[in-house]
Design a protein around this motif. Structure first.
Motif, short mmCIF file in Angstrom:
data_model
loop_
_atom_site.label_atom_id
_atom_site.label_comp_id
_atom_site.label_asym_id
_atom_site.label_seq_id
_atom_site.Cartn_x
_atom_site.Cartn_y
_atom_site.Cartn_z
N ASP A 38 7.43 3.52 20.19
CA ASP A 38 6.93 2.21 19.85
C ASP A 38 7.96 1.14 20.19
O ASP A 38 9.15 1.28 19.87
CB ASP A 38 6.62 2.18 18.34
CG ASP A 38 5.83 0.95 17.92
OD1 ASP A 38 5.82 -0.05 18.66
OD2 ASP A 38 5.23 0.99 16.83
N SER A 39 7.52 0.09 20.84
CA SER A 39 8.44 -0.97 21.25
C SER A 39 9.14 -1.61 20.07
O SER A 39 10.28 -2.09 20.18
CB SER A 39 7.70 -2.04 22.06
OG SER A 39 6.66 -2.62 21.28
N HIS A 40 8.51 -1.64 18.91
CA HIS A 40 9.14 -2.20 17.71
C HIS A 40 10.39 -1.40 17.34
O HIS A 40 11.36 -1.96 16.84
CB HIS A 40 8.17 -2.21 16.53
CG HIS A 40 7.04 -3.18 16.70
ND1 HIS A 40 7.23 -4.54 16.73
CD2 HIS A 40 5.72 -2.98 16.84
CE1 HIS A 40 6.07 -5.14 16.88
NE2 HIS A 40 5.13 -4.22 16.95
N CYS A 41 10.33 -0.11 17.57
CA CYS A 41 11.48 0.74 17.24
C CYS A 41 12.61 0.60 18.25
O CYS A 41 13.76 0.94 17.96
CB CYS A 41 11.04 2.21 17.16
SG CYS A 41 9.79 2.53 15.89
N LYS A 42 12.29 0.11 19.43
CA LYS A 42 13.31 -0.07 20.46
C LYS A 42 13.93 -1.47 20.43
O LYS A 42 15.11 -1.63 20.73
CB LYS A 42 12.70 0.19 21.84
CG LYS A 42 12.28 1.63 22.07
CD LYS A 42 11.88 1.89 23.52
CE LYS A 42 10.59 1.21 23.87
NZ LYS A 42 10.13 1.59 25.25
N PHE A 43 13.11 -2.49 20.07
CA PHE A 43 13.59 -3.85 20.21
C PHE A 43 13.67 -4.63 18.89
O PHE A 43 14.46 -5.57 18.78
CB PHE A 43 12.68 -4.62 21.18
CG PHE A 43 12.55 -3.98 22.52
CD1 PHE A 43 13.66 -3.84 23.36
CD2 PHE A 43 11.34 -3.48 22.95
CE1 PHE A 43 13.54 -3.24 24.60
CE2 PHE A 43 11.21 -2.88 24.19
CZ PHE A 43 12.31 -2.75 25.02
N ASP A 44 12.86 -4.28 17.89
CA ASP A 44 12.80 -5.06 16.66
C ASP A 44 13.57 -4.45 15.51
O ASP A 44 13.87 -5.14 14.53
CB ASP A 44 11.34 -5.27 16.23
CG ASP A 44 10.54 -6.01 17.28
OD1 ASP A 44 11.15 -6.78 18.05
OD2 ASP A 44 9.31 -5.80 17.34
N TYR B 133 5.08 9.67 12.63
CA TYR B 133 5.52 8.46 13.32
C TYR B 133 6.93 8.08 12.88
O TYR B 133 7.82 7.83 13.70
CB TYR B 133 4.55 7.32 13.05
CG TYR B 133 5.01 5.98 13.57
CD1 TYR B 133 4.71 5.58 14.86
CD2 TYR B 133 5.76 5.11 12.77
CE1 TYR B 133 5.14 4.35 15.35
CE2 TYR B 133 6.19 3.88 13.24
CZ TYR B 133 5.88 3.50 14.54
OH TYR B 133 6.32 2.30 15.01
N TRP B 134 7.15 8.02 11.57
CA TRP B 134 8.45 7.59 11.07
C TRP B 134 9.51 8.68 11.21
O TRP B 134 10.64 8.40 11.60
CB TRP B 134 8.33 7.14 9.61
CG TRP B 134 7.59 5.84 9.49
CD1 TRP B 134 6.33 5.66 9.04
CD2 TRP B 134 8.07 4.54 9.89
NE1 TRP B 134 5.98 4.33 9.10
CE2 TRP B 134 7.03 3.62 9.62
CE3 TRP B 134 9.27 4.08 10.43
CZ2 TRP B 134 7.15 2.26 9.87
CZ3 TRP B 134 9.39 2.71 10.67
CH2 TRP B 134 8.35 1.83 10.40
N MET B 135 9.16 9.91 10.92
CA MET B 135 10.14 10.99 11.03
C MET B 135 10.64 11.15 12.47
O MET B 135 11.80 11.49 12.70
CB MET B 135 9.55 12.31 10.53
CG MET B 135 9.32 12.39 9.03
SD MET B 135 10.86 12.25 8.07
CE MET B 135 11.70 13.76 8.56
N GLU B 136 9.77 10.89 13.43
CA GLU B 136 10.14 11.04 14.84
C GLU B 136 10.57 9.72 15.47
O GLU B 136 10.65 9.60 16.69
CB GLU B 136 8.98 11.64 15.62
CG GLU B 136 8.66 13.06 15.16
CD GLU B 136 7.50 13.69 15.92
OE1 GLU B 136 7.59 14.87 16.26
OE2 GLU B 136 6.49 12.98 16.17
N GLY B 137 10.87 8.73 14.64
CA GLY B 137 11.43 7.49 15.15
C GLY B 137 10.49 6.64 15.98
O GLY B 137 10.92 5.95 16.91
N GLY B 138 9.20 6.68 15.66
CA GLY B 138 8.24 5.85 16.39
C GLY B 138 7.68 6.52 17.63
O GLY B 138 7.11 5.83 18.49
N LEU B 139 7.78 7.83 17.73
CA LEU B 139 7.20 8.55 18.87
C LEU B 139 5.68 8.39 18.83
O LEU B 139 5.06 8.57 17.79
CB LEU B 139 7.58 10.02 18.79
CG LEU B 139 7.06 10.93 19.92
CD1 LEU B 139 7.66 10.52 21.26
CD2 LEU B 139 7.38 12.40 19.61
#
Length: 335
Positions: A106-112, A56-62
């Motif tokens: 993940d929306s958190h990775c796009k907006f937060d 999850y983290w290595m792929e930037g929230g994929l």
């Protein structure tokens, strides 16, 4: 240690219930019987949660499914985030019916957050190790030093600061070393569970060794950690699978003779005159490791004249009448 925290907060399912037990955190290890029950019910799922977390983290929230690691939808991702609502069978069933899934993040990775991709990773074990600790912590300080609102001690004082916090525990905060309870060596995995761990670590290692990750320095740090863990758990798996010779007797002389037969007595500090009832002995056929167990008994420490028992075998000693198994650490035995 995840189970230990669950045990310490009385398996709370809400934030408020967890906070009620906050003063218990880093104080207790769970009973072995609780560990075995949790291990057999949950460990395979937890193995995949662990590797899923890394991806999850290595792929930037994929967004990926936790069990299959395949791409998933935001709707199913919401289900995965509610493990107390959906069973594993339900989650697997939902994922199995998805087709033509397109990458979503993940929306958190796009907006937060500015980015969910890590700029550095470090090993907890290495951070706590006196030989590697300051250098390992420096991986983090090197990427956040100079950021607005973050103040650092001078470079020359960082070694001292690390020693004060980790070695001398001057911060006053508890950590895993403060827990009491059975020795960590008692919390054993089954060989099949160790195989599953190694399989997932190998999958993560192989994935992040290949393109497009092969030139990513964070990914290569991760690969290095995976190789270290694979080597460690590989040894444990081998030990679990090796056949043991079992011996049962309540006669101290028979027990002593059996131990002496399977290796030089001075290796394990066993001499004549030991006195204990209800004693089990296992000796591995290749004579490199032994397992001893007593019930409602005591050791005659005068037998341990070389100090081996006091330095390696008495791990998490409990006074009788509680049953307890002693695990003797791997030892190279000369011919």
């Amino acid at each position: 240690t995840y189970l230990f925290i669950l045990h310490e907060i009385n398996y709370a399912k809400t934030v408020s219930a967890a906070y009620v037990n906050l003063d218990r955190v880093f104080t207790l290890r769970s009973p072995i019987e609780d560990w075995e029950k949790w291990r057999d019910e949950r460990v395979n799922a937890e193995i995949h949660w662990w590797s899923w977390h890394i991806e999850y983290w290595m792929e930037g929230g994929l967004l990926r499914d936790m069990y299959t690691h395949e791409l998933t939808t935001s709707k199913h991702f919401d289900r995965i985030m509610a493990p107390t609502v959906y069973t594993e069978a339900e989650l697997r069933n939902y994922q199995s019916h998805l087709i033509n899934v397109q990458p979503e993040y993940d929306s958190h990775c796009k907006f937060d957050m500015e980015s969910c991709t890590p700029v550095a990773i470090a090993s907890y074990e290495k951070m706590m190790d006196p030989s590697t600790g300051p250098q390992e912590v420096a991986k983090f300080t090197s990427v956040i030093e100079g950021k607005a609102g973050i103040t650092f001690v001078d470079q020359v004082a960082r070694q001292c600061a690390w020693e004060q916090i980790v070695i001398k525990k001057a911060s006053g905060r508890r950590d895993a070393r403060d827990r009491t309870g059975p020795a960590l060596q008692e919390y054993e995995f089954e060989p099949s569970q160790l195989s599953e761990m190694i399989s997932e670590m190998e999958r993560i290692r192989d994935k992040f060794s290949a393109a497009p990750w092969s030139s990513n320095t964070v990914a290569q740090d991760l690969v290095g950690y995976m190789n270290e863990y694979i080597a460690l758990y590989g040894v444990e798996k081998i030990e679990e699978e090796v056949e043991w010779v079992r011996f049962w007797s309540t006669d101290p002389n028979e027990i002593t003779a059996f131990i002496n037969k399977h290796g030089p007595s001075d290796v394990h500090g066993v001499r004549g005159g030991v006195s204990f009832p209800n004693f089990h002995v296992w000796v591995r056929k290749d004579q490199t490791q032994r397992r001893y167990k007593f019930i409602n008994g005591n050791w005659d420490l005068s037998a341990a004249i070389d100090g081996f028992w006091t330095s390696k075998a008495f791990i998490g000693f409990r006074t009788p009448p509680q049953p307890y198994a002693y695990w003797v650490q791997p030892e190279s035995i000369s011919d």
